[in-house]
Scaffold this motif. Structure first.
Motif, PDB file in Angstrom:
ATOM      1  N   ASN A 178      21.455  20.107  30.001  1.00 39.23           N
ATOM      2  CA  ASN A 178      20.726  20.603  31.165  1.00 39.23           C
ATOM      3  C   ASN A 178      21.517  21.623  31.969  1.00 39.23           C
ATOM      4  N   THR A 203      23.599  24.357  14.641  1.00 39.97           N
ATOM      5  CA  THR A 203      22.508  23.984  13.727  1.00 39.97           C
ATOM      6  C   THR A 203      22.663  24.591  12.344  1.00 39.97           C
ATOM      7  N   LEU A 261      22.654  25.710  19.623  1.00 37.38           N
ATOM      8  CA  LEU A 261      21.746  25.306  20.688  1.00 37.38           C
ATOM      9  C   LEU A 261      22.558  24.618  21.789  1.00 37.38           C
ATOM     10  N   ASN A 262      22.022  24.644  22.997  1.00 38.64           N
ATOM     11  CA  ASN A 262      22.535  23.813  24.080  1.00 38.64           C
ATOM     12  C   ASN A 262      21.404  22.870  24.478  1.00 38.64           C
ATOM     13  N   LEU A 263      21.489  21.623  24.033  1.00 38.27           N
ATOM     14  CA  LEU A 263      20.436  20.644  24.281  1.00 38.27           C
ATOM     15  C   LEU A 263      20.641  19.899  25.596  1.00 38.27           C
ATOM     16  N   PRO A 295      20.949  26.182  28.687  1.00 42.37           N
ATOM     17  CA  PRO A 295      20.187  25.239  27.868  1.00 42.37           C
ATOM     18  C   PRO A 295      19.071  25.927  27.089  1.00 42.37           C
ATOM     19  N   ASN A 296      18.947  25.538  25.834  1.00 44.23           N
ATOM     20  CA  ASN A 296      17.924  26.099  24.949  1.00 44.23           C
ATOM     21  C   ASN A 296      17.748  25.124  23.794  1.00 44.23           C
ATOM     22  N   SER A 297      16.585  24.524  23.685  1.00 47.45           N
ATOM     23  CA  SER A 297      16.349  23.503  22.667  1.00 47.45           C
ATOM     24  C   SER A 297      15.473  23.990  21.523  1.00 47.45           C
ATOM     25  N   THR A 298      15.058  25.253  21.537  1.00 47.36           N
ATOM     26  CA  THR A 298      14.090  25.719  20.533  1.00 47.36           C
ATOM     27  C   THR A 298      14.580  26.894  19.683  1.00 47.36           C
TER      28      THR A 298
END
Length: 276
Positions: A131, A107, A127-129, A166-169
């Protein structure tokens, strides 16, 4: 086998079909599920569709399959034994393939417009968007390439992709500090990101951004350099390294060279205006 090593994953048949993913509620799976439920963090969960007919909208259901991929952190889907019946089913099927496994997304990249010393600082956020994480080691490298696309320097990042959950935030941010020992000629160099297999068996790892090069790398921008005997002459904003700061340098910034941190000596731009 699951109790022997955290590197052993598990598989199950019939993705999207009722009755095949009830492990959390079936008492005869209680002991196994206690191990299985978090195993996706260290080893892959693999599934397949089971149908010898048409893959329609009810059994197996692509909507149910999506929920199962997300809930059980599925990494890979075997798709040999199925027939797709409609464009709508095809779209959902393709989407399910995309959301399975990892989805690495950088990002942020911050780096200088030019090197004023032998130190190169690169800040990145990730990020890892997906699963699931990556289960094998991959090395992130930054390269400087000259006008002939030859690699004149490369350095390995401290960012670790194996086990990156996974981490989207909240991005994971890494500040890498490299020492460039090789002497660089004065000029502009492309900064390349490339993710390599440390065993040098597989091709570079693709990530979820556009702009991949033919060799698997990604161009992040350009960095200027001057030979060691000219470092003291570097002037703020001299993007083309011609020892002047003028409208050409400013136009280069507008065209996408440099970064938001580029510092300009506007007095020099004004004094050189008549030279344009």
């Amino acid at each position: 086998a699951l109790s022997k090593s955290v590197d052993v994953g598990w598989r199950v048949d019939c993705l999207g079909r009722p009755g095949y993913f009830n492990f959390p509620t079936q008492t005869n799976y209680a002991t196994a599920w206690a191990i299985m439920q978090d195993r996706w963090k260290t080893a892959p969960v693999v599934v397949e569709y089971c149908t010898d007919g048409t893959l329609d909208a009810s059994d197996p259901s692509q909507d149910d399959a999506k929920k199962q991929i997300e809930n059980f952190h599925i990494s890979a889907i075997a798709n040999y034994n199925l027939v797709l019946s409609s464009d709508n089913t095809m779209e959902k099927y393709i989407l399910n393939g995309k959301i399975a496994g990892y989805r690495i997304v950088p990002t942020l990249f911050e780096f200088p417009d030019y090197l004023s010393s032998s130190t190169l600082n690169i800040k990145s956020s990730w990020l890892n968007l997906g699963n699931a994480p990556l289960y094998e080691p991959w090395d992130i490298y930054y390269q400087l390439r000259n006008a002939q696309n030859a690699v004149v320097w490369e350095g390995k990042s401290n960012m670790k992709l194996k086990g990156f959950l996974p981490n989207s935030t909240t991005p994971t941010t890494v500040n890498d500090v490299f020492t460039i020992n090789t002497g660089l000629s004065s000029g502009s160099y492309k900064l390349i990101l490339i993710i390599k297999d440390p065993k040098v068996v597989r091709k570079p790892l693709p990530i979820a951004i556009t702009g991949v090069l033919s060799d698997g790398g990604y161009e992040l921008g350009t960095i200027g350099a001057q030979s060691a005997n000219n470092l003291s002459n570097i002037r703020p904003g001299d993007l083309n390294l011609d020892n002047e700061v003028n409208l050409l340098d400013y136009n280069l910034l507008v065209a996408g060279y440099g970064t938001k941190y580029t510092i300009f000596d506007y007095n020099s731009i004004v004094s050189n205006y008549d030279k344009q």
